[in-house]
Motif scaffolding. Sequence first.
Motif, PDB file in Angstrom:
ATOM      1  N   ALA A 102       4.309  10.667  -3.573  1.00  0.00           N
ATOM      2  CA  ALA A 102       5.165  11.806  -3.245  1.00  0.00           C
ATOM      3  C   ALA A 102       6.639  11.536  -3.528  1.00  0.00           C
ATOM      4  O   ALA A 102       7.407  12.477  -3.733  1.00  0.00           O
ATOM      5  CB  ALA A 102       4.990  12.194  -1.779  1.00  0.00           C
ATOM      6  N   THR A 103       7.050  10.265  -3.536  1.00  0.00           N
ATOM      7  CA  THR A 103       8.474   9.949  -3.698  1.00  0.00           C
ATOM      8  C   THR A 103       8.791   8.994  -4.834  1.00  0.00           C
ATOM      9  O   THR A 103       9.917   8.961  -5.314  1.00  0.00           O
ATOM     10  CB  THR A 103       9.051   9.324  -2.406  1.00  0.00           C
ATOM     11  OG1 THR A 103       8.460   8.019  -2.208  1.00  0.00           O
ATOM     12  CG2 THR A 103       8.771  10.189  -1.204  1.00  0.00           C
ATOM     13  N   LYS A 143      -0.490   6.023  -3.945  1.00  0.00           N
ATOM     14  CA  LYS A 143      -0.864   6.192  -2.535  1.00  0.00           C
ATOM     15  C   LYS A 143      -0.377   7.538  -2.035  1.00  0.00           C
ATOM     16  O   LYS A 143       0.731   7.976  -2.342  1.00  0.00           O
ATOM     17  CB  LYS A 143      -0.212   5.069  -1.713  1.00  0.00           C
ATOM     18  CG  LYS A 143      -0.259   5.258  -0.190  1.00  0.00           C
ATOM     19  CD  LYS A 143      -1.668   5.074   0.357  1.00  0.00           C
ATOM     20  CE  LYS A 143      -1.685   5.192   1.885  1.00  0.00           C
ATOM     21  NZ  LYS A 143      -0.828   4.227   2.552  1.00  0.00           N
ATOM     22  N   LEU A 144      -1.219   8.194  -1.247  1.00  0.00           N
ATOM     23  CA  LEU A 144      -0.873   9.448  -0.588  1.00  0.00           C
ATOM     24  C   LEU A 144      -1.121   9.325   0.911  1.00  0.00           C
ATOM     25  O   LEU A 144      -2.024   8.593   1.333  1.00  0.00           O
ATOM     26  CB  LEU A 144      -1.718  10.603  -1.142  1.00  0.00           C
ATOM     27  CG  LEU A 144      -1.426  11.042  -2.576  1.00  0.00           C
ATOM     28  CD1 LEU A 144      -2.558  11.910  -3.107  1.00  0.00           C
ATOM     29  CD2 LEU A 144      -0.094  11.778  -2.656  1.00  0.00           C
ATOM     30  N   GLY A 185       0.765  -1.233   0.000  1.00  0.00           N
ATOM     31  CA  GLY A 185       0.000   0.000   0.000  1.00  0.00           C
ATOM     32  C   GLY A 185       0.795   1.281   0.000  1.00  0.00           C
ATOM     33  O   GLY A 185       0.201   2.360   0.096  1.00  0.00           O
ATOM     34  N   ARG A 186       2.124   1.193  -0.100  1.00  0.00           N
ATOM     35  CA  ARG A 186       2.916   2.415  -0.223  1.00  0.00           C
ATOM     36  C   ARG A 186       4.289   2.017  -0.759  1.00  0.00           C
ATOM     37  O   ARG A 186       5.289   2.024  -0.049  1.00  0.00           O
ATOM     38  CB  ARG A 186       3.046   3.128   1.123  1.00  0.00           C
ATOM     39  CG  ARG A 186       3.613   4.546   1.009  1.00  0.00           C
ATOM     40  CD  ARG A 186       3.742   5.208   2.372  1.00  0.00           C
ATOM     41  NE  ARG A 186       4.222   6.581   2.224  1.00  0.00           N
ATOM     42  CZ  ARG A 186       4.501   7.389   3.247  1.00  0.00           C
ATOM     43  NH1 ARG A 186       4.331   6.960   4.492  1.00  0.00           N
ATOM     44  NH2 ARG A 186       4.935   8.615   3.040  1.00  0.00           N
ATOM     45  N   ALA A 187       4.329   1.684  -2.027  1.00  0.00           N
ATOM     46  CA  ALA A 187       5.535   1.108  -2.617  1.00  0.00           C
ATOM     47  C   ALA A 187       6.583   2.171  -2.929  1.00  0.00           C
ATOM     48  O   ALA A 187       6.324   3.128  -3.654  1.00  0.00           O
ATOM     49  CB  ALA A 187       5.182   0.345  -3.894  1.00  0.00           C
ATOM     50  N   THR A 188       7.765   1.986  -2.371  1.00  0.00           N
ATOM     51  CA  THR A 188       8.922   2.793  -2.740  1.00  0.00           C
ATOM     52  C   THR A 188       9.587   2.168  -3.962  1.00  0.00           C
ATOM     53  O   THR A 188       9.217   1.075  -4.404  1.00  0.00           O
ATOM     54  CB  THR A 188       9.930   2.834  -1.593  1.00  0.00           C
ATOM     55  OG1 THR A 188      10.362   1.478  -1.313  1.00  0.00           O
ATOM     56  CG2 THR A 188       9.304   3.438  -0.330  1.00  0.00           C
ATOM     57  N   GLN A 220      -3.420  19.352  -5.615  1.00  0.00           N
ATOM     58  CA  GLN A 220      -2.657  19.101  -6.837  1.00  0.00           C
ATOM     59  C   GLN A 220      -2.354  17.621  -7.007  1.00  0.00           C
ATOM     60  O   GLN A 220      -2.427  17.091  -8.117  1.00  0.00           O
ATOM     61  CB  GLN A 220      -1.346  19.898  -6.816  1.00  0.00           C
ATOM     62  CG  GLN A 220      -0.560  19.820  -8.126  1.00  0.00           C
ATOM     63  CD  GLN A 220      -1.361  20.309  -9.316  1.00  0.00           C
ATOM     64  OE1 GLN A 220      -1.851  21.431  -9.316  1.00  0.00           O
ATOM     65  NE2 GLN A 220      -1.519  19.462 -10.333  1.00  0.00           N
ATOM     66  N   TYR A 221      -2.025  16.953  -5.918  1.00  0.00           N
ATOM     67  CA  TYR A 221      -1.757  15.516  -5.996  1.00  0.00           C
ATOM     68  C   TYR A 221      -2.987  14.749  -6.488  1.00  0.00           C
ATOM     69  O   TYR A 221      -2.892  13.894  -7.386  1.00  0.00           O
ATOM     70  CB  TYR A 221      -1.331  14.967  -4.637  1.00  0.00           C
ATOM     71  CG  TYR A 221       0.153  15.098  -4.326  1.00  0.00           C
ATOM     72  CD1 TYR A 221       1.113  14.563  -5.185  1.00  0.00           C
ATOM     73  CD2 TYR A 221       0.583  15.731  -3.163  1.00  0.00           C
ATOM     74  CE1 TYR A 221       2.463  14.672  -4.897  1.00  0.00           C
ATOM     75  CE2 TYR A 221       1.943  15.847  -2.870  1.00  0.00           C
ATOM     76  CZ  TYR A 221       2.875  15.308  -3.746  1.00  0.00           C
ATOM     77  OH  TYR A 221       4.216  15.407  -3.466  1.00  0.00           O
ATOM     78  N   ILE A 222      -4.141  15.036  -5.919  1.00  0.00           N
ATOM     79  CA  ILE A 222      -5.369  14.331  -6.313  1.00  0.00           C
ATOM     80  C   ILE A 222      -5.716  14.637  -7.771  1.00  0.00           C
ATOM     81  O   ILE A 222      -6.065  13.731  -8.560  1.00  0.00           O
ATOM     82  CB  ILE A 222      -6.538  14.695  -5.386  1.00  0.00           C
ATOM     83  CG1 ILE A 222      -6.255  14.252  -3.943  1.00  0.00           C
ATOM     84  CG2 ILE A 222      -7.836  14.072  -5.903  1.00  0.00           C
ATOM     85  CD1 ILE A 222      -6.113  12.775  -3.742  1.00  0.00           C
ATOM     86  N   GLU A 223      -5.603  15.890  -8.161  1.00  0.00           N
ATOM     87  CA  GLU A 223      -5.913  16.265  -9.542  1.00  0.00           C
ATOM     88  C   GLU A 223      -4.962  15.578 -10.522  1.00  0.00           C
ATOM     89  O   GLU A 223      -5.385  15.107 -11.595  1.00  0.00           O
ATOM     90  CB  GLU A 223      -5.820  17.780  -9.699  1.00  0.00           C
ATOM     91  CG  GLU A 223      -6.254  18.280 -11.072  1.00  0.00           C
ATOM     92  CD  GLU A 223      -6.226  19.788 -11.193  1.00  0.00           C
ATOM     93  OE1 GLU A 223      -5.988  20.276 -12.316  1.00  0.00           O
ATOM     94  OE2 GLU A 223      -6.433  20.478 -10.169  1.00  0.00           O
TER      95      GLU A 223
END
Length: 578
Positions: free
Chosen positions: A300-301, A325-326, A270-273, A367-370
């Motif tokens: 984000a990364t 994922k955020l 659920g939050r893959a780097t 901005q992330y969601i858009e």
Amino acid sequence: MKHHLAIACSLLALTACDKTSEQTAKTLPLQVSAADTIYYGGDILTMTGDEPEYAQAIATQGDKIIFVGDKTKALEHKFGKTKLIDLQGKTLMPGFVDGHSHVYAVGLQAMVANVLPSPDGDANSVEQIVNILTAAQNNPDYTTFIEKTGAILGFGYDDAELDRYPTKMDLDRVSTEKPVIIIHTSGHLSVANTKALAMAGIDENTENPDGGIIRRMTNSQEPNGVLEENAHFGLLFKLMKSVDPDLQDLMLQEGQKLYTKYGYTTAQEGRATQEAYDSMVRASKADKFVIDIVAYADMATSSGFMDSAYNSNTYTNHFRIGGVKLNFDGSPQGKTAWLSQPYLKAPEGQEQGYAGYPTFNDEQAYQYIETAFANDWQVMTHANGDAAIEQFLNAVESANNKLGKKDRRPVLIHGQTIRQDQVNRLKELGIFPSLFPMHTFYWGDWHVNSVLGHPRADFISPTQAVRKQGLMFSTHHDAPVALPDALRVLDATVNRTTRTDQVLGPEQRVSVYTALQAMTTWPAYQHFEENSKGQLKQGMQADLIILDKNPLKIKPVELHNLQVLETISRGETVYSKN
């Protein structure tokens, strides 16, 4: 004359043959496929309706279900090598579909010291944590990680169950030569010894990062070792850089084993780097996965690999990317979730009136969601506090207004302190909620006495309120926050009892069948996989589990005692208790 007679006889014979063939065709089944396995003799719970439905038998061929229904008709699929499995009164149902967790990090948990409190560990005091970490240096289960990274790591400390909060001075007792780090059970905080803080470049001159806090000694700027949110993740990401590919791959396989033990046939990262993604690609190419793994890139990364061929609706050797994922805030039990009203008791170093904090400001969040919507990426957003949930709802509304509303199925992850007015908005915005009712057991008492108090604590993970809106929802364990124990999830969703056997928010309990839908049919829908998983139907994927008893036929208080006897992924047994 003889020639004409022979022709006449031949015609009569052909007519007789045609009649015989026609009669035979009427008695033999048409297009009957040979089954690999036929199951019968127990409760076969199909999960196909709004009320429980059962079948007498089920037949599978390869990775698909080819028949569900009457036993006599199922046996028409029996040929020479077909295995007949008599369930002997046990229960067969669809495999569990993971609503949200971190399979890669579960592998990390499996390879480092267990500092969870009871019932999942023995770390009920700071002194016990120190003893466990000290012993870990000579424990063969943990030495591989220590040798590979040079660090001593523990997972699962829970200040809700400890006598006091651990600090760097406690961990310095374990070692001053090696970095020593313990990760909070929420995964959102950690404690580092002096060596680990130096490794991360954290000292009295280091400012708090955006979206994170470095806790300090009383009346001083000297760090006390406790790191919150982005301060914690910064340290953890540096540590994970020292994990070589061989150890990454071993972690992933160890994590996968735990999911099969608890009946999961689909697990989630659920939050893959980037490191996690690379490891999962290697496992897919080497055909090391035995269950389906769907990954969501840390937007984000690590959204760079969203252009991968694995970003697909179909799996390649059990692996695919499902979206991004955020994280909009932190943990309620760690008191880093962003609330609209203050915590009942402020955490150490904070004044009364403290209500947590966001990861992003509104402009960044919107901005992330858009961006996710514009790229047709399914977006899952961790939002625990009601202020963070409000930010997510508003960001989705803004993106819908700009880009048009369609079936994107954005997912609200956790939604722990969601308010009734926010529940009312979910359907309108097209948001799918994945809730975390295991909190009622593990941290219910903590929520009442320290985090939220009544009545806010009674409304955490309000499954019944969501259901009354006519919404589907999934439930999850967020492993490694807790073990990926599906039956503990089931128990918590139905009973909502705390560690001290108090019922937290009894009006939010749901039926056992609804709770099972939230672990099979509905999370399959969440992943856009409702046509292949979550139900026992012809043509569906042969993902099955066998339980020792029928969850619908035992007392609800006994649900957590159920046992997974066998896990079957795509027709192959991947776990057996015997």
